[in-house]
Design a protein around this motif. Structure first.
Motif, PDB file in Angstrom:
ATOM      1  N   MET A   1       0.832  -1.199   0.000  1.00  0.00           N
ATOM      2  CA  MET A   1       0.000   0.000   0.000  1.00  0.00           C
ATOM      3  C   MET A   1       0.867   1.250   0.000  1.00  0.00           C
ATOM      4  N   SER A   2       0.642   2.149  -0.932  1.00  0.00           N
ATOM      5  CA  SER A   2       1.432   3.381  -1.018  1.00  0.00           C
ATOM      6  C   SER A   2       0.898   4.427  -0.051  1.00  0.00           C
ATOM      7  N   LEU A   3       1.812   5.134   0.597  1.00  0.00           N
ATOM      8  CA  LEU A   3       1.460   6.173   1.549  1.00  0.00           C
ATOM      9  C   LEU A   3       2.111   7.494   1.154  1.00  0.00           C
ATOM     10  N   ALA A   4       1.624   8.580   1.753  1.00  0.00           N
ATOM     11  CA  ALA A   4       2.159   9.909   1.456  1.00  0.00           C
ATOM     12  C   ALA A   4       3.363  10.202   2.342  1.00  0.00           C
ATOM     13  N   TYR A   5       4.441  10.599   1.690  1.00  0.00           N
ATOM     14  CA  TYR A   5       5.674  10.948   2.391  1.00  0.00           C
ATOM     15  C   TYR A   5       6.180  12.302   1.909  1.00  0.00           C
ATOM     16  N   ALA A   6       7.048  12.891   2.728  1.00  0.00           N
ATOM     17  CA  ALA A   6       7.819  14.052   2.308  1.00  0.00           C
ATOM     18  C   ALA A   6       9.262  13.599   2.125  1.00  0.00           C
ATOM     19  N   ALA A   7       9.797  13.845   0.954  1.00  0.00           N
ATOM     20  CA  ALA A   7      11.215  13.585   0.692  1.00  0.00           C
ATOM     21  C   ALA A   7      11.955  14.895   0.924  1.00  0.00           C
ATOM     22  N   VAL A   8      12.719  14.956   2.006  1.00  0.00           N
ATOM     23  CA  VAL A   8      13.337  16.208   2.435  1.00  0.00           C
ATOM     24  C   VAL A   8      14.823  16.193   2.117  1.00  0.00           C
ATOM     25  N   LEU A   9      15.289  17.256   1.477  1.00  0.00           N
ATOM     26  CA  LEU A   9      16.706  17.443   1.158  1.00  0.00           C
ATOM     27  C   LEU A   9      17.220  18.620   1.975  1.00  0.00           C
ATOM     28  N   ILE A  10      18.329  18.419   2.699  1.00  0.00           N
ATOM     29  CA  ILE A  10      18.861  19.430   3.615  1.00  0.00           C
ATOM     30  C   ILE A  10      20.365  19.529   3.430  1.00  0.00           C
ATOM     31  N   SER A  11      20.884  20.761   3.497  1.00  0.00           N
ATOM     32  CA  SER A  11      22.334  20.964   3.473  1.00  0.00           C
ATOM     33  C   SER A  11      22.749  21.846   4.637  1.00  0.00           C
ATOM     34  N   ASP A  12      24.046  21.966   4.829  1.00  0.00           N
ATOM     35  CA  ASP A  12      24.596  22.857   5.847  1.00  0.00           C
ATOM     36  C   ASP A  12      24.300  24.301   5.435  1.00  0.00           C
ATOM     37  N   PRO A  13      23.666  25.106   6.296  1.00  0.00           N
ATOM     38  CA  PRO A  13      23.395  26.503   5.931  1.00  0.00           C
ATOM     39  C   PRO A  13      24.654  27.287   5.558  1.00  0.00           C
ATOM     40  N   ALA A  14      25.799  26.866   6.085  1.00  0.00           N
ATOM     41  CA  ALA A  14      27.051  27.549   5.756  1.00  0.00           C
ATOM     42  C   ALA A  14      27.571  27.163   4.375  1.00  0.00           C
ATOM     43  N   ARG A  15      27.053  26.064   3.824  1.00  0.00           N
ATOM     44  CA  ARG A  15      27.463  25.584   2.500  1.00  0.00           C
ATOM     45  C   ARG A  15      26.225  25.120   1.737  1.00  0.00           C
ATOM     46  N   PRO A  16      25.376  26.040   1.311  1.00  0.00           N
ATOM     47  CA  PRO A  16      24.115  25.667   0.648  1.00  0.00           C
ATOM     48  C   PRO A  16      24.347  24.780  -0.568  1.00  0.00           C
ATOM     49  N   ALA A  17      23.605  23.688  -0.639  1.00  0.00           N
ATOM     50  CA  ALA A  17      23.784  22.744  -1.743  1.00  0.00           C
ATOM     51  C   ALA A  17      22.468  22.284  -2.346  1.00  0.00           C
ATOM     52  N   VAL A  18      21.337  22.750  -1.797  1.00  0.00           N
ATOM     53  CA  VAL A  18      20.032  22.366  -2.342  1.00  0.00           C
ATOM     54  C   VAL A  18      19.655  23.425  -3.375  1.00  0.00           C
ATOM     55  N   ASP A  19      20.379  23.413  -4.483  1.00  0.00           N
ATOM     56  CA  ASP A  19      20.188  24.467  -5.479  1.00  0.00           C
ATOM     57  C   ASP A  19      19.180  24.048  -6.544  1.00  0.00           C
ATOM     58  N   VAL A  20      18.888  24.977  -7.436  1.00  0.00           N
ATOM     59  CA  VAL A  20      17.893  24.744  -8.483  1.00  0.00           C
ATOM     60  C   VAL A  20      18.269  23.547  -9.340  1.00  0.00           C
ATOM     61  N   GLY A  21      19.556  23.416  -9.637  1.00  0.00           N
ATOM     62  CA  GLY A  21      20.008  22.308 -10.476  1.00  0.00           C
ATOM     63  C   GLY A  21      19.764  20.956  -9.839  1.00  0.00           C
TER      64      GLY A  21
END
Length: 298
Positions: A1-21
């Motif tokens: 059975m499929s359920l609803a999840y959040a796929a969360v991507l996090i980086s160090d605020p001092a080295r942002p890496a969750v960019d548009v690309g």
């Protein structure tokens, strides 16, 4: 059975890496909808429906490749927690207080080696604590603790914001440490915790005796603290968030609704529900779906 999840991507605020690309790559490769940005460059999440969150997380990790990101898959239901139960040393602060006390006697390297083995789970926590405290016999208690707090202890980035934001949204915050009340008292006050629980150093005529009051608050006592708080606050287990880094935290993390290994020892990181290897402590807010616009800073 499929359920609803959040796929969360996090980086160090001092080295942002969750960019548009990166977000575009994940979206295209996995056929996901446009992400919700929680903090520009730092954190974002995708709405995911899956029967196997572990496989989905692995797929995202593969797509992002060498990017310095933390990835977590969390059920959408009940993400925001009503209890934060947190370790202190190397979690809410960046040091191990006992090691820093030993530094006043020139014994930091020796004590740190024992601490590392205990935190990795290579030796039992309680005898390791007794062994380390015994080396501090004769140390002036009050003045040494005050000096260590003033000169050697730094709060982990994001710690104050984590506690303040959760408390502002109705959560209870407990600092539960295998360390000592001489440190958890001042540090819990600085961070805004509701309460603290830890061990007591034995002091006679102003000096450490080399003993710690029994029983020692270790792995099982941390778990017992979680159970006590669940009962006394009338919480569902799913409403609890535990965070720590060492082997003595693992039972508490496994029994929490969400157990987070924060920059943790390998065995702990592997066993916890979520591992944060790159982000600071605000990562625990992003895991709960908070955006940085909702953060409470003090």
């Amino acid at each position: 059975m499929s359920l609803a999840y959040a796929a969360v991507l996090i980086s160090d605020p001092a080295r942002p890496a969750v960019d548009v690309g990166v977000l575009a790559l994940v979206s295209r490769a996995l056929g996901l909808a446009q992400p919700k940005v929680l903090a520009t460059g730092i954190a974002a999440e995708f709405a995911v429906t899956t029967a196997d969150p572990d496989d989905m997380r692995a797929a995202i990790v593969e797509v992002v490749g060498e990017a310095q990101l933390d990835v977590a898959l969390l059920p959408e239901d009940g993400r925001r927690k009503r209890l934060l139960i947190a370790d202190m040393d190397s979690t809410m602060i960046e040091q191990e207080c006992l090691d820093e006390l030993a530094g006043a006697l020139g014994l930091k390297e020796r004590v740190s080696a024992i601490t590392e083995r205990a935190m990795r789970g290579e030796i039992a926590f309680e005898p390791a604590l007794r062994e380390r405290v015994a080396l501090l016999e004769g140390l002036p208690a009050e003045e040494t603790v005050a000096q260590v707090l003033a000169e050697r202890i730094t709060l982990t980035p994001g710690a104050k914001t984590l506690v303040a934001t959760m408390r502002a949204n109705g959560a209870y915050a407990a600092l539960v440490s295998g360390g000592f009340t001489a440190f958890t008292g001042p540090i819990s006050a600085r961070l805004g915790f509701d309460e603290h629980r830890s061990n007591v150093l034995d002091v006679v005529e102003g000096r450490l005796t080399g003993r710690v009051h029994e029983p020692i608050l270790g792995r099982e006592a941390k778990l017992a603290s979680l159970e006590d708080l669940i009962s006394s606050k009338k919480l569902a287990r799913s409403e609890t968030l535990g965070v720590g880094d060492g082997a003595n935290d693992l039972a508490m993390l496994e029994a929490s609704g969400l157990g987070v290994a924060f920059h943790a020892k390998p065995a702990v990181a592997e066993a916890a529900h979520v591992r944060i290897d790159h982000g600071d402590l605000t990562a625990l807010l992003y895991l709960q779906g908070y955006s940085n616009a909702e953060f409470v800073t003090v």
